[in-house]
Design a protein around this motif. Sequence first.
Motif, PDB file in Angstrom:
ATOM      1  N   PHE A   1       2.382 -45.351 125.599  1.00  0.00           N
ATOM      2  CA  PHE A   1       2.813 -46.210 126.706  1.00  0.00           C
ATOM      3  C   PHE A   1       3.088 -47.619 126.191  1.00  0.00           C
ATOM      4  O   PHE A   1       4.133 -48.216 126.465  1.00  0.00           O
ATOM      5  CB  PHE A   1       1.723 -46.192 127.779  1.00  0.00           C
ATOM      6  CG  PHE A   1       1.835 -47.232 128.867  1.00  0.00           C
ATOM      7  CD1 PHE A   1       3.060 -47.573 129.406  1.00  0.00           C
ATOM      8  CD2 PHE A   1       0.696 -47.845 129.378  1.00  0.00           C
ATOM      9  CE1 PHE A   1       3.155 -48.522 130.427  1.00  0.00           C
ATOM     10  CE2 PHE A   1       0.778 -48.781 130.390  1.00  0.00           C
ATOM     11  CZ  PHE A   1       2.010 -49.127 130.916  1.00  0.00           C
ATOM     12  N   LYS A   2       2.159 -48.137 125.391  1.00  0.00           N
ATOM     13  CA  LYS A   2       2.340 -49.483 124.829  1.00  0.00           C
ATOM     14  C   LYS A   2       3.560 -49.530 123.914  1.00  0.00           C
ATOM     15  O   LYS A   2       4.367 -50.469 123.981  1.00  0.00           O
ATOM     16  CB  LYS A   2       1.080 -49.902 124.061  1.00  0.00           C
ATOM     17  CG  LYS A   2       1.150 -51.337 123.537  1.00  0.00           C
ATOM     18  CD  LYS A   2      -0.086 -51.722 122.740  1.00  0.00           C
ATOM     19  CE  LYS A   2       0.011 -53.173 122.264  1.00  0.00           C
ATOM     20  NZ  LYS A   2      -1.116 -53.533 121.383  1.00  0.00           N
ATOM     21  N   SER A   3       3.705 -48.512 123.062  1.00  0.00           N
ATOM     22  CA  SER A   3       4.869 -48.459 122.155  1.00  0.00           C
ATOM     23  C   SER A   3       6.181 -48.501 122.928  1.00  0.00           C
ATOM     24  O   SER A   3       7.100 -49.243 122.591  1.00  0.00           O
ATOM     25  CB  SER A   3       4.831 -47.192 121.300  1.00  0.00           C
ATOM     26  OG  SER A   3       3.802 -47.269 120.348  1.00  0.00           O
ATOM     27  N   ALA A   4       6.245 -47.687 123.978  1.00  0.00           N
ATOM     28  CA  ALA A   4       7.478 -47.626 124.770  1.00  0.00           C
ATOM     29  C   ALA A   4       7.753 -48.954 125.472  1.00  0.00           C
ATOM     30  O   ALA A   4       8.895 -49.426 125.532  1.00  0.00           O
ATOM     31  CB  ALA A   4       7.380 -46.497 125.791  1.00  0.00           C
ATOM     32  N   LEU A   5       6.699 -49.570 125.986  1.00  0.00           N
ATOM     33  CA  LEU A   5       6.839 -50.808 126.751  1.00  0.00           C
ATOM     34  C   LEU A   5       7.265 -51.981 125.877  1.00  0.00           C
ATOM     35  O   LEU A   5       8.033 -52.845 126.305  1.00  0.00           O
ATOM     36  CB  LEU A   5       5.487 -51.110 127.410  1.00  0.00           C
ATOM     37  CG  LEU A   5       5.442 -51.832 128.746  1.00  0.00           C
ATOM     38  CD1 LEU A   5       6.382 -51.224 129.751  1.00  0.00           C
ATOM     39  CD2 LEU A   5       4.011 -51.851 129.278  1.00  0.00           C
ATOM     40  N   PHE A   6       6.771 -51.996 124.624  1.00  0.00           N
ATOM     41  CA  PHE A   6       7.072 -53.112 123.721  1.00  0.00           C
ATOM     42  C   PHE A   6       8.234 -52.794 122.765  1.00  0.00           C
ATOM     43  O   PHE A   6       8.567 -53.605 121.905  1.00  0.00           O
ATOM     44  CB  PHE A   6       5.825 -53.502 122.929  1.00  0.00           C
ATOM     45  CG  PHE A   6       4.832 -54.293 123.732  1.00  0.00           C
ATOM     46  CD1 PHE A   6       4.870 -55.676 123.763  1.00  0.00           C
ATOM     47  CD2 PHE A   6       3.860 -53.649 124.491  1.00  0.00           C
ATOM     48  CE1 PHE A   6       3.953 -56.413 124.511  1.00  0.00           C
ATOM     49  CE2 PHE A   6       2.933 -54.374 125.243  1.00  0.00           C
ATOM     50  CZ  PHE A   6       2.986 -55.754 125.260  1.00  0.00           C
ATOM     51  N   GLY A   7       8.832 -51.609 122.915  1.00  0.00           N
ATOM     52  CA  GLY A   7      10.036 -51.301 122.137  1.00  0.00           C
ATOM     53  C   GLY A   7       9.785 -50.803 120.732  1.00  0.00           C
ATOM     54  O   GLY A   7      10.661 -50.895 119.876  1.00  0.00           O
TER      55      GLY A   7
ATOM     56  N   TRP B   1      11.053 -52.388 133.851  1.00  0.00           N
ATOM     57  CA  TRP B   1      10.554 -51.030 133.639  1.00  0.00           C
ATOM     58  C   TRP B   1       9.740 -50.560 134.835  1.00  0.00           C
ATOM     59  O   TRP B   1       8.845 -51.258 135.297  1.00  0.00           O
ATOM     60  CB  TRP B   1       9.684 -50.973 132.377  1.00  0.00           C
ATOM     61  CG  TRP B   1      10.471 -51.176 131.128  1.00  0.00           C
ATOM     62  CD1 TRP B   1      10.546 -52.316 130.378  1.00  0.00           C
ATOM     63  CD2 TRP B   1      11.317 -50.219 130.491  1.00  0.00           C
ATOM     64  NE1 TRP B   1      11.387 -52.126 129.312  1.00  0.00           N
ATOM     65  CE2 TRP B   1      11.874 -50.839 129.354  1.00  0.00           C
ATOM     66  CE3 TRP B   1      11.667 -48.893 130.761  1.00  0.00           C
ATOM     67  CZ2 TRP B   1      12.763 -50.196 128.489  1.00  0.00           C
ATOM     68  CZ3 TRP B   1      12.548 -48.240 129.915  1.00  0.00           C
ATOM     69  CH2 TRP B   1      13.086 -48.889 128.785  1.00  0.00           C
ATOM     70  N   LEU B   2      10.044 -49.369 135.301  1.00  0.00           N
ATOM     71  CA  LEU B   2       9.249 -48.693 136.325  1.00  0.00           C
ATOM     72  C   LEU B   2       8.424 -47.635 135.613  1.00  0.00           C
ATOM     73  O   LEU B   2       8.968 -46.804 134.876  1.00  0.00           O
ATOM     74  CB  LEU B   2      10.185 -48.086 137.376  1.00  0.00           C
ATOM     75  CG  LEU B   2       9.642 -47.408 138.633  1.00  0.00           C
ATOM     76  CD1 LEU B   2       9.098 -46.023 138.391  1.00  0.00           C
ATOM     77  CD2 LEU B   2       8.630 -48.286 139.367  1.00  0.00           C
ATOM     78  N   ILE B   3       7.109 -47.651 135.809  1.00  0.00           N
ATOM     79  CA  ILE B   3       6.195 -46.803 135.034  1.00  0.00           C
ATOM     80  C   ILE B   3       5.407 -45.876 135.959  1.00  0.00           C
ATOM     81  O   ILE B   3       4.813 -46.332 136.944  1.00  0.00           O
ATOM     82  CB  ILE B   3       5.185 -47.671 134.249  1.00  0.00           C
ATOM     83  CG1 ILE B   3       5.901 -48.726 133.387  1.00  0.00           C
ATOM     84  CG2 ILE B   3       4.259 -46.808 133.402  1.00  0.00           C
ATOM     85  CD1 ILE B   3       5.161 -50.044 133.292  1.00  0.00           C
TER      86      ILE B   3
ATOM     87  N   LEU C   1      10.292 -45.375 132.687  1.00  0.00           N
ATOM     88  CA  LEU C   1       9.243 -44.927 131.779  1.00  0.00           C
ATOM     89  C   LEU C   1       8.302 -43.918 132.441  1.00  0.00           C
ATOM     90  O   LEU C   1       7.531 -44.265 133.340  1.00  0.00           O
ATOM     91  CB  LEU C   1       8.469 -46.150 131.283  1.00  0.00           C
ATOM     92  CG  LEU C   1       7.501 -45.978 130.120  1.00  0.00           C
ATOM     93  CD1 LEU C   1       8.150 -45.256 128.947  1.00  0.00           C
ATOM     94  CD2 LEU C   1       6.985 -47.338 129.673  1.00  0.00           C
ATOM     95  N   HIS C   2       8.401 -42.658 131.982  1.00  0.00           N
ATOM     96  CA  HIS C   2       7.495 -41.601 132.439  1.00  0.00           C
ATOM     97  C   HIS C   2       6.233 -41.734 131.596  1.00  0.00           C
ATOM     98  O   HIS C   2       6.224 -41.396 130.416  1.00  0.00           O
ATOM     99  CB  HIS C   2       8.169 -40.245 132.218  1.00  0.00           C
ATOM    100  CG  HIS C   2       7.426 -39.069 132.767  1.00  0.00           C
ATOM    101  ND1 HIS C   2       6.338 -38.519 132.123  1.00  0.00           N
ATOM    102  CD2 HIS C   2       7.621 -38.344 133.888  1.00  0.00           C
ATOM    103  CE1 HIS C   2       5.906 -37.488 132.844  1.00  0.00           C
ATOM    104  NE2 HIS C   2       6.656 -37.360 133.917  1.00  0.00           N
TER     105      HIS C   2
ATOM    106  N   ILE D   1       6.934 -52.673 136.480  1.00  0.00           N
ATOM    107  CA  ILE D   1       6.235 -52.243 137.694  1.00  0.00           C
ATOM    108  C   ILE D   1       5.454 -50.980 137.347  1.00  0.00           C
ATOM    109  O   ILE D   1       6.038 -49.951 137.000  1.00  0.00           O
ATOM    110  CB  ILE D   1       7.236 -51.953 138.831  1.00  0.00           C
ATOM    111  CG1 ILE D   1       8.098 -53.184 139.126  1.00  0.00           C
ATOM    112  CG2 ILE D   1       6.498 -51.474 140.080  1.00  0.00           C
ATOM    113  CD1 ILE D   1       9.284 -52.908 140.044  1.00  0.00           C
ATOM    114  N   TRP D   2       4.121 -51.080 137.434  1.00  0.00           N
ATOM    115  CA  TRP D   2       3.252 -49.958 137.064  1.00  0.00           C
ATOM    116  C   TRP D   2       2.692 -49.350 138.347  1.00  0.00           C
ATOM    117  O   TRP D   2       2.013 -50.044 139.121  1.00  0.00           O
ATOM    118  CB  TRP D   2       2.131 -50.472 136.162  1.00  0.00           C
ATOM    119  CG  TRP D   2       1.337 -49.390 135.486  1.00  0.00           C
ATOM    120  CD1 TRP D   2       1.545 -48.038 135.540  1.00  0.00           C
ATOM    121  CD2 TRP D   2       0.188 -49.588 134.641  1.00  0.00           C
ATOM    122  NE1 TRP D   2       0.619 -47.380 134.784  1.00  0.00           N
ATOM    123  CE2 TRP D   2      -0.232 -48.312 134.219  1.00  0.00           C
ATOM    124  CE3 TRP D   2      -0.511 -50.706 134.204  1.00  0.00           C
ATOM    125  CZ2 TRP D   2      -1.329 -48.123 133.382  1.00  0.00           C
ATOM    126  CZ3 TRP D   2      -1.603 -50.528 133.371  1.00  0.00           C
ATOM    127  CH2 TRP D   2      -2.008 -49.251 132.960  1.00  0.00           C
ATOM    128  N   CYS D   3       2.973 -48.089 138.561  1.00  0.00           N
ATOM    129  CA  CYS D   3       2.492 -47.415 139.765  1.00  0.00           C
ATOM    130  C   CYS D   3       1.027 -47.021 139.592  1.00  0.00           C
ATOM    131  O   CYS D   3       0.646 -46.464 138.562  1.00  0.00           O
ATOM    132  CB  CYS D   3       3.349 -46.194 140.075  1.00  0.00           C
ATOM    133  SG  CYS D   3       5.066 -46.651 140.451  1.00  0.00           S
TER     134      CYS D   3
END
Length: 308
Positions: free
Chosen positions: A154-160, A110-112, A132-133, A83-85
């Motif tokens: 952001f991409k790195s964090a989202l894809f692990g 993930w809440l972003i 995810l901040h 979920i991307w705010c």
Amino acid sequence: MTKELIQPPYLKAGDTVAIVAPSGILKNREREVQQAKDLLKSWGLHAVVGKHVFSTSNHFAGTDAQRCEDLQNAMDDPKISAIWCARGGYGTVRILDNLDYTEFKKHPKWLIGYSDITALHNQLHNAGFESLHALLCVSLTKDLSEVKHAIDTFKSALFGNPIEYTLEGSDYNRVGEVAGQLVGGNLTILHTMLGSNESIDTSGKILFIEEIGEYKYHIDRMLQSLKRAGYFENLKGLIVGDISKLRKNTTLWGTSIEQLIIDAVAEYNFPVAFNMPAGHEKDNRALVLGRDIKLSVKKENSKISFKP
């Protein structure tokens, strides 16, 4: 002992991200939301936009009920992986008490976001989930190279993928090496949550703070409030992000913002790292809140590494 939080599944090609607006109005921000959709598509992801994202209700992106409905629908839908705010501003606190985590707990995602979204990060932390901040949809500029670091991390964090940061040094840094769970976000929101269910237990943890558009004495007042609430008592470390667009009071504070922060935590001996590029600037790097990190602070630089 701090409890290890539940890590939502990392994203993979074919997953779907919901874009929602739990806070401020998105007037004339269609371009940024379209860019967000295009960016997700370029990563092999699908995007769905909440029904009320472009709704308006005075200051807010729709009524409290409409903003809550979009967020709740995204939380409940097992086909949504993140979920991307769309933006921060103000308004998330008004819907916190109406959210139901029953379905979310069955299918964590993930809440972003950052800024006002700190309220949701706190709620998720206390519910036992990492979040995810990271940048908001409205953080996307016409020339995406201006926000390259924010997007890449952001991409790195989202894809692990692994996340490690080396921060610029500061003479104000308080040296030391610690490990602990990362918590925090926007200072005003952390302050707003005091005394509520969304106040966080910082014992044995590492706190991150960032802020925008405040007077120095406001920042000191909020830090003193956190201190009096026990936030620094058993804190392992403090990471200071961007303190942007400080306002000038007619009565000058008299010290730098760094000295103000050091003075506020003077009686404690945990390390303090300045210059974390996260907050209300274009270089807003992703932080996995609730994740264990190692923090090494020296005068010449600081290093942050996230547990895989």
